[in-house]
Design a protein around this motif. Structure first.
Motif, PDB file in Angstrom:
ATOM      1  N   GLN A 180      31.356  -6.219  64.282  1.00 21.72           N
ATOM      2  CA  GLN A 180      32.537  -6.880  64.821  1.00 21.72           C
ATOM      3  C   GLN A 180      33.112  -7.937  63.885  1.00 21.72           C
ATOM      4  N   PHE A 181      32.257  -8.602  63.078  1.00 20.42           N
ATOM      5  CA  PHE A 181      32.731  -9.768  62.346  1.00 20.42           C
ATOM      6  C   PHE A 181      32.603  -9.673  60.831  1.00 20.42           C
ATOM      7  N   ALA A 182      31.903  -8.676  60.310  1.00 17.25           N
ATOM      8  CA  ALA A 182      31.778  -8.574  58.863  1.00 17.25           C
ATOM      9  C   ALA A 182      33.094  -8.089  58.261  1.00 17.25           C
ATOM     10  N   GLY A 183      33.316  -8.417  57.020  1.00  9.49           N
ATOM     11  CA  GLY A 183      34.546  -7.981  56.348  1.00  9.49           C
ATOM     12  C   GLY A 183      35.532  -9.123  56.219  1.00  9.49           C
ATOM     13  N   ASP A 184      36.340  -9.044  55.190  1.00  9.87           N
ATOM     14  CA  ASP A 184      37.300 -10.108  54.914  1.00  9.87           C
ATOM     15  C   ASP A 184      38.499 -10.068  55.849  1.00  9.87           C
ATOM     16  N   GLU A 185      38.909  -8.848  56.210  1.00  6.14           N
ATOM     17  CA  GLU A 185      40.080  -8.719  57.060  1.00  6.14           C
ATOM     18  C   GLU A 185      39.677  -8.063  58.372  1.00  6.14           C
ATOM     19  N   GLU A 186      40.037  -8.693  59.463  1.00  5.73           N
ATOM     20  CA  GLU A 186      39.694  -8.161  60.772  1.00  5.73           C
ATOM     21  C   GLU A 186      40.800  -7.221  61.259  1.00  5.73           C
ATOM     22  N   PRO A 187      40.428  -6.016  61.702  1.00  5.88           N
ATOM     23  CA  PRO A 187      41.445  -5.106  62.199  1.00  5.88           C
ATOM     24  C   PRO A 187      42.042  -5.613  63.502  1.00  5.88           C
ATOM     25  N   GLU A 188      43.181  -5.038  63.853  1.00  8.46           N
ATOM     26  CA  GLU A 188      43.861  -5.480  65.066  1.00  8.46           C
ATOM     27  C   GLU A 188      43.017  -5.227  66.316  1.00  8.46           C
ATOM     28  N   LEU A 189      42.323  -4.094  66.328  1.00  3.75           N
ATOM     29  CA  LEU A 189      41.540  -3.740  67.512  1.00  3.75           C
ATOM     30  C   LEU A 189      40.294  -3.003  67.071  1.00  3.75           C
ATOM     31  N   ARG A 190      39.166  -3.364  67.661  1.00  2.00           N
ATOM     32  CA  ARG A 190      37.906  -2.673  67.402  1.00  2.00           C
ATOM     33  C   ARG A 190      37.431  -2.043  68.700  1.00  2.00           C
ATOM     34  N   ALA A 191      36.973  -0.812  68.594  1.00  2.00           N
ATOM     35  CA  ALA A 191      36.504  -0.101  69.779  1.00  2.00           C
ATOM     36  C   ALA A 191      35.076   0.372  69.572  1.00  2.00           C
ATOM     37  N   THR A 192      34.280   0.248  70.619  1.00  2.00           N
ATOM     38  CA  THR A 192      32.954   0.854  70.661  1.00  2.00           C
ATOM     39  C   THR A 192      32.999   1.964  71.699  1.00  2.00           C
ATOM     40  N   VAL A 193      32.720   3.185  71.259  1.00  2.00           N
ATOM     41  CA  VAL A 193      32.633   4.317  72.177  1.00  2.00           C
ATOM     42  C   VAL A 193      31.149   4.598  72.388  1.00  2.00           C
ATOM     43  N   MET A 194      30.685   4.440  73.623  1.00  2.00           N
ATOM     44  CA  MET A 194      29.262   4.515  73.924  1.00  2.00           C
ATOM     45  C   MET A 194      28.967   5.652  74.897  1.00  2.00           C
ATOM     46  N   SER A 195      28.162   6.612  74.472  1.00  2.00           N
ATOM     47  CA  SER A 195      27.698   7.625  75.415  1.00  2.00           C
ATOM     48  C   SER A 195      26.506   7.063  76.195  1.00  2.00           C
ATOM     49  N   PHE A 196      26.348   7.516  77.430  1.00  2.00           N
ATOM     50  CA  PHE A 196      25.228   7.024  78.243  1.00  2.00           C
ATOM     51  C   PHE A 196      24.894   8.056  79.305  1.00  2.00           C
ATOM     52  N   TYR A 269      38.749  -6.364  71.243  1.00  2.00           N
ATOM     53  CA  TYR A 269      37.584  -5.515  71.382  1.00  2.00           C
ATOM     54  C   TYR A 269      37.664  -4.724  72.683  1.00  2.00           C
ATOM     55  N   VAL A 270      37.200  -3.479  72.641  1.00  2.00           N
ATOM     56  CA  VAL A 270      37.120  -2.677  73.849  1.00  2.00           C
ATOM     57  C   VAL A 270      35.887  -1.780  73.738  1.00  2.00           C
ATOM     58  N   THR A 271      35.166  -1.650  74.846  1.00  2.00           N
ATOM     59  CA  THR A 271      34.010  -0.759  74.908  1.00  2.00           C
ATOM     60  C   THR A 271      34.311   0.344  75.914  1.00  2.00           C
ATOM     61  N   ILE A 272      34.268   1.582  75.435  1.00  2.00           N
ATOM     62  CA  ILE A 272      34.548   2.752  76.263  1.00  2.00           C
ATOM     63  C   ILE A 272      33.238   3.484  76.487  1.00  2.00           C
ATOM     64  N   ALA A 273      32.778   3.529  77.717  1.00  3.54           N
ATOM     65  CA  ALA A 273      31.513   4.187  78.045  1.00  3.54           C
ATOM     66  C   ALA A 273      31.791   5.593  78.558  1.00  3.54           C
ATOM     67  N   VAL A 274      31.132   6.574  77.962  1.00  9.50           N
ATOM     68  CA  VAL A 274      31.324   7.984  78.311  1.00  9.50           C
ATOM     69  C   VAL A 274      29.994   8.504  78.856  1.00  9.50           C
ATOM     70  N   GLY A 275      29.984   8.897  80.122  1.00 12.34           N
ATOM     71  CA  GLY A 275      28.722   9.234  80.760  1.00 12.34           C
ATOM     72  C   GLY A 275      28.569  10.680  81.175  1.00 12.34           C
ATOM     73  N   CYS A 276      27.341  11.146  81.133  1.00 12.44           N
ATOM     74  CA  CYS A 276      26.948  12.401  81.770  1.00 12.44           C
ATOM     75  C   CYS A 276      25.596  12.136  82.431  1.00 12.44           C
ATOM     76  N   THR A 277      24.921  13.143  82.888  1.00 10.63           N
ATOM     77  CA  THR A 277      23.698  12.908  83.652  1.00 10.63           C
ATOM     78  C   THR A 277      22.625  12.206  82.826  1.00 10.63           C
ATOM     79  N   GLY A 278      22.309  12.771  81.650  1.00  5.26           N
ATOM     80  CA  GLY A 278      21.227  12.215  80.852  1.00  5.26           C
ATOM     81  C   GLY A 278      21.650  11.534  79.575  1.00  5.26           C
ATOM     82  N   GLY A 279      22.939  11.577  79.233  1.00 11.33           N
ATOM     83  CA  GLY A 279      23.408  10.927  78.009  1.00 11.33           C
ATOM     84  C   GLY A 279      22.994  11.653  76.747  1.00 11.33           C
ATOM     85  N   LYS A 280      22.831  12.975  76.826  1.00 11.80           N
ATOM     86  CA  LYS A 280      22.326  13.731  75.675  1.00 11.80           C
ATOM     87  C   LYS A 280      23.321  14.761  75.155  1.00 11.80           C
TER      88      LYS A 280
END
Length: 311
Positions: A180-196, A269-280
């Motif tokens: 989220q914070f490394a780098g000289d220039e921060e992008p306008e928006l950072r997204a985390t796409v998380m399967s679960f 920042y935005v976190t998008i969680a994508v789910g199914c039964t077992g996350g596999k």
């Protein structure tokens, strides 16, 4: 992961030096780190310190504008300030609200990072170091956790970035902070796409939740069961099912619309969680495709497969 927050303010990297005459300099960038005791505030602060931020631990909220002012008078020597705050001060929220309002008037770019964790994880961490929770008083650890969670509810809602450390070790938390914070220039928006996997519970730090359980489960295809959604055969199977590609196209278009709105509102920042039964299988394959769609819109995207390999 356990914190060792002292009772006195401690200064991290860098020094402000003696006061100098005010000059027309850029106002420092500010990050406020808060959250549950034991959830990793100190680790997050140490990560920013290693990235070159000027870090102040346990600073009373009323002094935050003063710290920013000193940074502005440092002739560019203090361009990024991180402040760790907690609820031990009785007037914590009154002072914090006043400070945030003052910063807004002065057009200070500020972000709030909130460290979250489950009650079970927090209890284990406090018990492992045999320390009481700062708010438990004569009660139990869980009483202190409940009191703190209630006090922090409003701040959590205002946070720009929420990180759930329940299942993270120190290195994984540092990796999230670096992303989220490394780098000289921060992008306008950072997204985390998380399967679960739904059977392991919803991610508490999710901004948006996508349910892929409407698609047939590759788990019931014997030749696909051992593999994950990262496997090409599994991915092809998932997206060959009725409705899969239509869902992907339409939800990607919706995410692009949401991303543009987040940019307009200044959300970083935005976190998008994508789910199914077992996350596999299904959620992993869908997460990869959704992340690609966001990246094509110029959104810096990190993909995390929370429960893959857990079965």
């Amino acid at each position: 992961m356990t914190e060792h927050d002292g009772d006195e303010a401690q200064v991290g990297t860098g020094t402000t030096g003696e006061a100098v005459e005010a000059t027309e300099t850029a106002i420092p960038e500010l990050v406020i780190i808060s959250g549950m005791s034991g959830a990793g505030r100190s680790t997050a602060a140490k990560c920013l310190e290693d990235l070159g931020w000027f870090v102040v631990d346990n600073l009373p909220p009323a002094l935050i504008p003063t710290m920013v002012e000193l940074g502005a008078r440092s002739q560019g020597n203090v361009a990024r300030i991180a402040v760790v705050v907690d609820v031990r001060g009785r007037r914590f929220f009154d002072n914090l609200r006043e400070s945030l309002a003052d910063l807004d008037v002065k057009n200070v770019t500020r972000r709030i990072v909130f460290l979250e964790s489950s009650d079970d994880a927090l209890v284990r961490r406090f018990e492992s170091v045999r320390r009481p929770h700062p708010l438990q008083g004569d009660g139990r650890i869980v009483d202190g956790i409940a009191a703190e969670r209630d006090l922090l509810r409003e701040l959590r809602g205002d946070a720009d970035l929420v990180i759930d450390t329940s299942s993270l070790n120190v290195h994984e938390l540092r990796a999230k902070m670096d992303a989220q914070f490394a780098g000289d220039e921060e992008p306008e928006l950072r997204a985390t796409v998380m399967s679960f996997g739904y059977k392991y519970g919803l991610p508490v730090d999710a901004d948006l939740v996508v349910d892929c359980r409407f698609l047939p489960n590759p788990h019931w295809v014997p030749e696909l069961r051992p593999f994950t959604g990262l496997n090409e055969e599994v991915s092809n199977y998932v997206f060959s099912r009725p409705g899969a590609k239509e869902f992907l196209d339409q939800y990607t278009e919706l995410l692009q619309l949401i991303a543009r709105g987040y940019r307009r509102e200044g959300k970083r920042y935005v976190t998008i969680a994508v789910g199914c039964t077992g996350g596999k299988h299904r959620s992993v394959a869908m997460s990869e495709k959704l992340a690609s769609g966001l990246a094509s819109e110029g959104v810096e995207t990190v993909v995390v497969h929370r429960d893959m390999g857990r079965e």
